[in-house]
Design an enzyme around this catalytic site. Structure first.
Site, PDB file in Angstrom:
ATOM      1  N   SER A   1       7.730   4.167  -0.155  1.00 35.77           N
ATOM      2  CA  SER A   1       6.594   4.778   0.751  1.00 35.77           C
ATOM      3  C   SER A   1       6.923   5.625   2.117  1.00 35.77           C
ATOM      4  O   SER A   1       6.271   6.381   2.444  1.00 35.77           O
ATOM      5  CB  SER A   1       5.591   3.639   1.204  1.00 35.77           C
TER       6      SER A   1
ATOM      7  N   ASP B   1      14.153  -2.613  -4.552  1.00 34.88           N
ATOM      8  CA  ASP B   1      14.478  -3.723  -3.298  1.00 34.88           C
ATOM      9  C   ASP B   1      15.295  -4.809  -4.023  1.00 34.88           C
ATOM     10  O   ASP B   1      14.518  -5.877  -4.314  1.00 34.88           O
ATOM     11  CB  ASP B   1      13.221  -4.240  -2.858  1.00 34.88           C
TER      12      ASP B   1
ATOM     13  N   GLU C   1       4.122   6.669  -7.520  1.00 32.80           N
ATOM     14  CA  GLU C   1       4.433   6.385  -8.962  1.00 32.80           C
ATOM     15  C   GLU C   1       5.373   5.102  -9.028  1.00 32.80           C
ATOM     16  O   GLU C   1       5.132   4.457 -10.184  1.00 32.80           O
ATOM     17  CB  GLU C   1       5.268   7.548  -9.382  1.00 32.80           C
ATOM     18  N   GLY C   2       5.952   4.710  -8.100  1.00 30.33           N
ATOM     19  CA  GLY C   2       6.968   3.536  -8.410  1.00 30.33           C
ATOM     20  C   GLY C   2       6.130   2.202  -8.598  1.00 30.33           C
ATOM     21  O   GLY C   2       5.971   1.626  -9.310  1.00 30.33           O
ATOM     22  N   HIS C   3       4.969   2.313  -7.705  1.00 32.68           N
ATOM     23  CA  HIS C   3       4.022   1.070  -7.669  1.00 32.68           C
ATOM     24  C   HIS C   3       3.311   1.154  -9.263  1.00 32.68           C
ATOM     25  O   HIS C   3       3.129   0.155  -9.853  1.00 32.68           O
ATOM     26  CB  HIS C   3       2.725   1.047  -6.645  1.00 32.68           C
TER      27      HIS C   3
ATOM     28  N   GLY D   1       0.614  -1.378   0.176  1.00 29.48           N
ATOM     29  CA  GLY D   1      -0.129  -0.043   0.193  1.00 29.48           C
ATOM     30  C   GLY D   1       0.694   1.181  -0.136  1.00 29.48           C
ATOM     31  O   GLY D   1       2.013   1.363  -0.293  1.00 29.48           O
TER      32      GLY D   1
HETATM   33  O1  PAF Z   1       8.197  -4.796  -1.693  1.00 29.37           O
HETATM   34  C1  PAF Z   1       7.239  -4.689  -0.938  1.00 29.37           C
HETATM   35  O2  PAF Z   1       6.458  -4.043  -1.122  1.00 29.37           O
HETATM   36  C2  PAF Z   1       7.051  -6.022   0.032  1.00 29.37           C
HETATM   37  O3  PAF Z   1       8.213  -6.422   0.464  1.00 29.37           O
HETATM   38  C3  PAF Z   1       6.292  -7.045  -0.853  1.00 29.37           C
HETATM   39  C4  PAF Z   1       6.899  -7.697  -2.022  1.00 29.37           C
HETATM   40  C5  PAF Z   1       4.961  -6.524  -1.252  1.00 29.37           C
HETATM   41  C6  PAF Z   1       6.056  -8.275   0.145  1.00 29.37           C
HETATM   42  O4  PAF Z   1       5.310  -7.810   1.508  1.00 29.37           O
END
Ligand code: PAF
Length: 281
Positions: A183, A147, A32-34, A28
């Site tokens: 976030s 990540d 913009e990254g998501h 959540g």
């Molecule tokens: O990168 C994230 O936001 C979290 O580590 C993930 C992959 C949703 C797992 O909870």
């Protein structure tokens, strides 16, 4: 956008779908990254499923977990406007019912850097992502390069356990001034936000020094460390130079490498990296 909170309901709905599914797992606080992960997902899948689940198992401090930014209504609206087809947002007790007692651990990748500084973090990620894969049965799943260790960890257990999903990586999205979107950025005060741009700057400086001929990792790490240490608000946790394929430490820098950094800016922990890979490598 269909919103489903219950695993049983999700599986019933999922069983009726026959098109290619691309999954974007999130915690959540959508930015913009998501959304760029959703854009990548659209290149692969015909149905886009996003998840929102703030996974307590991957937080090594309950304070960090409690203070993790949350805005479900806004997230829902943004994902809907972006064209996500299904949003799966289970509760903690759905994912971890009483008696839950299983952990997925990738030995090598769980113990170092993120795994070392955030105890049990990597196991928490591997376990929840495995569960999401088993519930959602996606054809593709998209993860960001920001990540980077998480990305390798997921690729690793998917390969080792023959999980039938294709992992797609997506480039890090940055603000105009270079700060990698996260976030956690909204928790930075204006001074911290300003200083946080030095993280990306230091990575670029490191690569420039390598291009000028410095191939000794220790010297590059020291160079970045000295630069970042000149900012009072920054506390370095680690700087590491590794092989982007197998994550082994690199002493003498060759063509392919990733420089990874974790720092605190004030009280906010931020990570970033820069990846140099050969095109067909
Ligand atoms: O990168 C994230 O936001 C979290 O580590 C993930 C992959 C949703 C797992 O909870």
């Amino acid at each position: 956008m269909k919103i489903i909170k219950n695993i049983f309901e999700f599986i019933e709905y999922r069983n009726k779908l026959s098109k290619k599914i691309a999954l974007v797992p999130t915690m959540g606080s959508i930015h913009e990254g998501h959304l760029s992960l959703v854009d990548t997902a659209k290149q692969y899948g015909e149905i886009i499923i996003a998840t929102i689940f703030i996974n307590p198992m991957q937080f090594n401090s309950s304070e960090d977990y409690k203070s993790y930014p949350k805005d479900f209504d806004q997230d829902k609206e943004i994902l809907q406007n972006k064209g996500v087809d299904i949003l799966f947002c289970p509760s903690i007790s759905e994912i971890y019912p009483d008696g839950f007692d299983t952990t997925i651990k990738v030995d090598f990748l769980s113990e170092l850097l993120e795994g070392k500084y955030r105890k049990d973090h990597m196991e928490g990620v591997a376990t929840v992502v495995t569960k999401l894969f088993n519930i959602i049965l996606p054809d593709y799943a998209i993860f960001g390069e920001k990540d980077f260790q998480q990305l390798l960890l997921i690729k690793s257990f998917v390969k080792d356990l023959n999980v039938p999903v294709k992992i797609i990586s997506s480039k890090t999205i940055r603000d105009k001034d270079g700060l990698a979107l996260s976030s956690r950025n909204i928790k930075l005060n204006p001074d911290e936000r300003n200083i946080a741009t030095e993280i990306n700057k230091s990575l670029i400086m490191g690569v420039e020094k390598i291009l000028l001929g410095e191939k000794n990792s220790k010297n590059i790490i020291e160079y970045i460390k000295i630069y970042l240490s000149s900012f009072n608000l920054i506390k370095i946790e680690y700087i590491s130079i590794r092989n982007p394929k197998n994550f082994e430490v690199i002493n003498k820098i060759n063509k392919e490498f990733v420089i990874l950094i974790a720092v605190y800016v004030g009280n906010i922990r931020l990570i970033d990296n820069i990846i140099i890979e050969e095109k067909n490598g």
